[in-house]
Design an enzyme around this catalytic site. Structure first.
Site, PDB file in Angstrom:
ATOM      1  N   ASN A 155       0.834  -1.193   0.000  1.00 45.82           N
ATOM      2  CA  ASN A 155       0.000   0.000   0.000  1.00 45.82           C
ATOM      3  C   ASN A 155       0.875   1.251   0.000  1.00 45.82           C
ATOM      4  O   ASN A 155       1.951   1.291   0.607  1.00 45.82           O
ATOM      5  CB  ASN A 155      -1.037   0.001   1.130  1.00 45.82           C
ATOM      6  CG  ASN A 155      -0.468  -0.194   2.512  1.00 45.82           C
ATOM      7  OD1 ASN A 155       0.602  -0.774   2.692  1.00 45.82           O
ATOM      8  ND2 ASN A 155      -1.187   0.282   3.515  1.00 45.82           N
ATOM      9  N   GLU A 179       0.251   5.166   0.678  1.00 44.37           N
ATOM     10  CA  GLU A 179      -0.706   6.178   1.121  1.00 44.37           C
ATOM     11  C   GLU A 179      -0.247   7.577   0.709  1.00 44.37           C
ATOM     12  O   GLU A 179       0.876   7.765   0.211  1.00 44.37           O
ATOM     13  CB  GLU A 179      -0.896   6.064   2.642  1.00 44.37           C
ATOM     14  CG  GLU A 179      -1.489   4.711   3.016  1.00 44.37           C
ATOM     15  CD  GLU A 179      -1.769   4.548   4.499  1.00 44.37           C
ATOM     16  OE1 GLU A 179      -1.273   5.371   5.309  1.00 44.37           O
ATOM     17  OE2 GLU A 179      -2.476   3.576   4.847  1.00 44.37           O
ATOM     18  N   CYS A 186     -10.840  -3.238  -4.364  1.00 44.12           N
ATOM     19  CA  CYS A 186      -9.856  -4.240  -4.794  1.00 44.12           C
ATOM     20  C   CYS A 186     -10.547  -5.500  -5.299  1.00 44.12           C
ATOM     21  O   CYS A 186     -10.057  -6.147  -6.224  1.00 44.12           O
ATOM     22  CB  CYS A 186      -8.896  -4.568  -3.654  1.00 44.12           C
ATOM     23  SG  CYS A 186      -7.671  -3.261  -3.409  1.00 44.12           S
ATOM     24  N   CYS A 199     -10.519  -4.872   0.185  1.00 44.57           N
ATOM     25  CA  CYS A 199     -11.623  -3.906   0.213  1.00 44.57           C
ATOM     26  C   CYS A 199     -12.499  -4.099  -1.028  1.00 44.57           C
ATOM     27  O   CYS A 199     -12.134  -4.809  -1.972  1.00 44.57           O
ATOM     28  CB  CYS A 199     -11.086  -2.481   0.278  1.00 44.57           C
ATOM     29  SG  CYS A 199     -10.426  -1.856  -1.278  1.00 44.57           S
ATOM     30  N   GLU A 202      -3.032  -4.532  -3.383  1.00 43.03           N
ATOM     31  CA  GLU A 202      -3.543  -5.382  -4.466  1.00 43.03           C
ATOM     32  C   GLU A 202      -3.540  -4.641  -5.801  1.00 43.03           C
ATOM     33  O   GLU A 202      -3.204  -5.209  -6.851  1.00 43.03           O
ATOM     34  CB  GLU A 202      -4.982  -5.826  -4.165  1.00 43.03           C
ATOM     35  CG  GLU A 202      -5.142  -6.711  -2.949  1.00 43.03           C
ATOM     36  CD  GLU A 202      -5.431  -5.930  -1.675  1.00 43.03           C
ATOM     37  OE1 GLU A 202      -4.871  -4.822  -1.496  1.00 43.03           O
ATOM     38  OE2 GLU A 202      -6.209  -6.439  -0.857  1.00 43.03           O
ATOM     39  N   CYS A 245      -4.111   0.717  -2.625  1.00 44.90           N
ATOM     40  CA  CYS A 245      -3.993  -0.568  -1.939  1.00 44.90           C
ATOM     41  C   CYS A 245      -2.901  -1.433  -2.572  1.00 44.90           C
ATOM     42  O   CYS A 245      -2.588  -1.307  -3.759  1.00 44.90           O
ATOM     43  CB  CYS A 245      -5.313  -1.327  -1.998  1.00 44.90           C
ATOM     44  SG  CYS A 245      -6.615  -0.662  -0.946  1.00 44.90           S
TER      45      CYS A 245
END
Ligand code: THU
Length: 145
Positions: free
Chosen positions: A58, A60, A104, A101, A71, A69
């Protein structure tokens, strides 16, 4: 920050060579996570239709909604390299109960088949869970399945 959902996963064991390989790759990717806002570090590793492994972590951003994310980054790496189909993906992070999530799940569905396996494992290697993408995202909105 994880484990709020209904637990529909199967219990798996960390003996499958593919799961072991994905876990090692995802663990290494997690080391590079940029998560100074949530402090929730995630690594992901996937296998494509050619058997190649791609990873992500991830990333941010101070503008919180711009964060990405793990993924999504692994899927992007697969696409950049010419990969077409994700056959399995593993995410690692948290203390248990991790699952991708909603966004994703949609990204995985776009680049996989309904039987694509999704594995998650807690940072300490416990709590291995597994699902098919069609279980995590039933009736997905995709071009074709
Ligand atoms: N996150 C992922 O990268 N993958 C997941 O499967 C769950 C959540 C990230 C997004 C954000 O950077 C942090 O974890 C906290 O939600």
């Amino acid at each position: 920050m994880a484990g709020l959902g209904q637990r529909i996963s199967r219990v798996s064991t960390l003996t499958d060579p593919l799961i072991i390989r994905l876990k090692q790759a995802a663990e290494a990717a997690r080391e590079n996570a940029h998560a100074p806002y949530s402090n929730f570090r995630v690594g992901a590793a996937l296998q494509d239709e050619q058997g190649r492994i791609f990873t992500g972590c991830n990333v941010e951003n101070a503008s919180y909604p711009l964060g990405t994310c793990a993924e999504a980054i692994a899927l992007g790496a697969m696409v950049v390299a010419g990969g077409k189909v994700c056959t399995a993906i593993l995410v690692i992070g948290g203390e248990g109960g991790l699952s991708p999530c909603g966004g994703c799940r949609q990204n995985i569905a776009e680049l996989s088949r309904p039987d694509c396996m999704i594995y998650s494992v807690a940072t300490d290697g416990t709590d291995l869970q597994s699902w098919r993408i069609e279980e995590l995202l039933p009736a997905a909105f995709v071009l074709k399945r």
